[in-house]
Scaffold this active site. Structure first.
Site, short mmCIF file in Angstrom:
data_model
loop_
_atom_site.label_atom_id
_atom_site.label_comp_id
_atom_site.label_asym_id
_atom_site.label_seq_id
_atom_site.Cartn_x
_atom_site.Cartn_y
_atom_site.Cartn_z
N TYR A 1 5.31 14.12 -22.55
CA TYR A 1 4.73 14.04 -21.21
C TYR A 1 3.90 12.78 -20.98
O TYR A 1 2.97 12.78 -20.18
CB TYR A 1 3.92 15.30 -20.89
CG TYR A 1 4.75 16.55 -21.06
CD1 TYR A 1 5.75 16.86 -20.15
CD2 TYR A 1 4.55 17.38 -22.15
CE1 TYR A 1 6.53 17.99 -20.32
CE2 TYR A 1 5.33 18.52 -22.33
CZ TYR A 1 6.32 18.81 -21.41
OH TYR A 1 7.10 19.93 -21.58
N SER A 2 4.25 11.70 -21.64
CA SER A 2 3.56 10.42 -21.45
C SER A 2 4.22 9.65 -20.32
O SER A 2 4.86 8.62 -20.51
CB SER A 2 3.57 9.61 -22.75
OG SER A 2 2.81 10.27 -23.74
N ASN A 3 4.06 10.22 -19.13
CA ASN A 3 4.65 9.66 -17.91
C ASN A 3 3.62 9.73 -16.81
O ASN A 3 2.85 10.69 -16.73
CB ASN A 3 5.88 10.48 -17.49
CG ASN A 3 6.89 10.62 -18.62
OD1 ASN A 3 7.46 9.65 -19.07
ND2 ASN A 3 7.07 11.84 -19.09
N HIS B 1 6.46 18.97 -14.68
CA HIS B 1 7.23 17.84 -15.23
C HIS B 1 8.56 17.69 -14.48
O HIS B 1 8.99 16.57 -14.19
CB HIS B 1 7.47 18.06 -16.72
CG HIS B 1 8.18 16.93 -17.39
ND1 HIS B 1 7.68 15.65 -17.43
CD2 HIS B 1 9.36 16.88 -18.06
CE1 HIS B 1 8.51 14.86 -18.09
NE2 HIS B 1 9.55 15.59 -18.48
N ASP C 1 7.81 7.39 -20.80
CA ASP C 1 8.07 7.36 -22.23
C ASP C 1 9.56 7.15 -22.50
O ASP C 1 10.35 6.99 -21.56
CB ASP C 1 7.54 8.64 -22.90
CG ASP C 1 8.15 9.92 -22.34
OD1 ASP C 1 9.28 9.89 -21.82
OD2 ASP C 1 7.48 10.97 -22.44
N HIS D 1 0.84 -1.20 0.00
CA HIS D 1 0.00 0.00 0.00
C HIS D 1 0.87 1.25 0.00
O HIS D 1 1.82 1.35 0.77
CB HIS D 1 -0.92 -0.02 1.22
CG HIS D 1 -1.88 1.11 1.25
ND1 HIS D 1 -2.19 1.77 2.42
CD2 HIS D 1 -2.59 1.72 0.28
CE1 HIS D 1 -3.06 2.73 2.16
NE2 HIS D 1 -3.32 2.72 0.87
#
EC number: 5.4.99.62
Length: 132
Positions: free
Chosen positions: A121-123, A99, A28, A20
């Protein structure tokens, strides 16, 4: 040999060991991985596998209570953002940070999963929930 679920042994081990509030980043091609943080590199070529493909498998197998995204995705990659948000359960909280701050936060994740994604920004940082 497993025939269902996560077949990649590194990802399966990571999933099995999560507790947890543990956090994992799916990133990316360009996301830097801090020294000392395990990198599970799934990239085969530019775009393969996609961020969305990896996120789908992750969400099928891991209970997520919170996600953290770069604020910049709203302007720079709204299609990616809308597809991502559509996959999340209503109970998942969403936090936006710069970012640069997201990159700093990767210093505390259990691992970074590198995709072949080549869009900006594909994170995402995913925080594990708890099954009661």
């Amino acid at each position: 040999m497993k025939k269902t679920g996560i077949l990649n042994s590194h990802l399966a081990k990571l999933a099995d060991d999560l507790g947890h509030t543990d956090q994992v980043c799916i990133g990316d091609l360009g996301l830097p991985v801090p020294n000392g943080i395990p990198k599970i590199d799934l990239s085969l070529t530019s775009g393969v596998p996609s961020f969305q493909e990896v996120l789908d498998i992750y969400l099928e197998n891991i209970l997520v209570e919170k996600v953290i995204l770069a604020e910049e995705i709203k302007e720079a990659n709204p299609d990616q953002l809308s597809r991502l948000l559509a996959k999340l359960d209503n109970s998942v909280s969403i936090e936006y940070v710069s970012h640069d701050h997201l990159k700093q936060m990767t210093q505390d994740v259990k691992a970074v999963i590198r995709t072949g994604e080549n869009t900006p920004y594909s994170n995402i940082i995913l925080q594990s929930g708890v099954i009661i």
